[in-house]
Design a protein around this motif. Structure first.
Motif, short mmCIF file in Angstrom:
data_model
loop_
_atom_site.label_atom_id
_atom_site.label_comp_id
_atom_site.label_asym_id
_atom_site.label_seq_id
_atom_site.Cartn_x
_atom_site.Cartn_y
_atom_site.Cartn_z
N ASP A 89 51.00 -44.37 -34.85
CA ASP A 89 49.55 -44.60 -34.96
C ASP A 89 49.09 -45.77 -34.09
O ASP A 89 47.88 -46.02 -33.96
N THR A 90 50.04 -46.45 -33.49
CA THR A 90 49.72 -47.59 -32.62
C THR A 90 48.88 -47.14 -31.44
O THR A 90 49.10 -46.07 -30.87
N GLY A 91 47.92 -47.97 -31.08
CA GLY A 91 47.09 -47.69 -29.93
C GLY A 91 45.71 -48.29 -30.10
O GLY A 91 45.45 -49.06 -31.03
N VAL A 92 44.84 -47.92 -29.20
CA VAL A 92 43.45 -48.37 -29.27
C VAL A 92 42.61 -47.29 -29.94
O VAL A 92 42.71 -46.10 -29.59
N GLN A 112 33.98 -50.36 -27.56
CA GLN A 112 34.92 -50.99 -26.61
C GLN A 112 36.37 -50.80 -27.03
O GLN A 112 37.28 -51.04 -26.25
N GLY A 113 36.57 -50.36 -28.26
CA GLY A 113 37.92 -50.12 -28.75
C GLY A 113 38.47 -51.29 -29.55
O GLY A 113 38.12 -52.44 -29.31
N THR A 114 39.32 -50.96 -30.50
CA THR A 114 39.99 -51.98 -31.28
C THR A 114 41.47 -51.62 -31.38
O THR A 114 41.83 -50.47 -31.59
N GLN A 115 42.32 -52.61 -31.17
CA GLN A 115 43.78 -52.38 -31.10
C GLN A 115 44.37 -52.32 -32.51
O GLN A 115 44.10 -53.20 -33.35
N VAL A 116 45.18 -51.29 -32.72
CA VAL A 116 45.98 -51.18 -33.95
C VAL A 116 47.44 -51.12 -33.54
O VAL A 116 47.83 -50.30 -32.71
N THR A 117 48.24 -52.00 -34.11
CA THR A 117 49.67 -52.02 -33.82
C THR A 117 50.43 -51.92 -35.13
O THR A 117 50.23 -52.73 -36.04
N VAL A 118 51.28 -50.89 -35.22
CA VAL A 118 52.08 -50.66 -36.42
C VAL A 118 53.54 -50.93 -36.07
O VAL A 118 54.12 -50.24 -35.23
N SER A 119 54.12 -51.91 -36.71
CA SER A 119 55.51 -52.25 -36.45
C SER A 119 56.44 -51.51 -37.40
O SER A 119 56.09 -51.26 -38.56
#
Length: 120
Positions: A89-92, A112-119
């Motif tokens: 699901d990681t991405g903008v 403009q987009g928002t970053q989601v990063t799933v570790s």
């Protein structure tokens, strides 16, 4: 002019949750559809979830049961509640607004987009 501004992205561990928000503002006569697109690194942007005034929400198969899209029509806002997040699901995440401005001419607007990063 119509603007769409997202918020709520961030870093989360796999299995966690995030809630994205998008506010459409400006000289808006009416918002029609609103939704969310996801662009993973190196990949094309794809529709994750959308909702129109008179219809049921629409979801990408891979997020069904995990993501929920909702709208506040009075505030011209759309939300994406994301649960059971996975590394993929990681991405903008981009907000997409199908709106008719006061001077006419229905069209699509992007945030403009928002970053989601799933570790993992």
């Amino acid at each position: 002019q119509v603007q769409a501004v997202e918020s709520g992205g961030g870093l989360v561990q796999a299995g966690g949750s995030l809630r994205l928000s998008c506010a459409a503002s400006g000289m808006i006569f009416m918002t029609n559809g609103m939704g969310w697109y996801h662009q993973a690194p190196g990949k094309q942007r794809e529709l994750v979830a959308s909702i129109i005034r008179s219809g049921n929400p629409n979801y990408l198969d891979s997020v069904k049961g995990r993501f929920t899209v909702s709208r506040d029509y009075a505030k011209n806002m759309v939300y994406l509640q994301m649960t059971s997040l996975k590394p993929e699901d990681t991405g903008v995440y981009y907000c997409n607004v199908d709106a008719t401005p006061l001077d006419g001419g229905r069209r699509t607007y992007w945030g403009q987009g928002t970053q989601v990063t799933v570790s993992s």
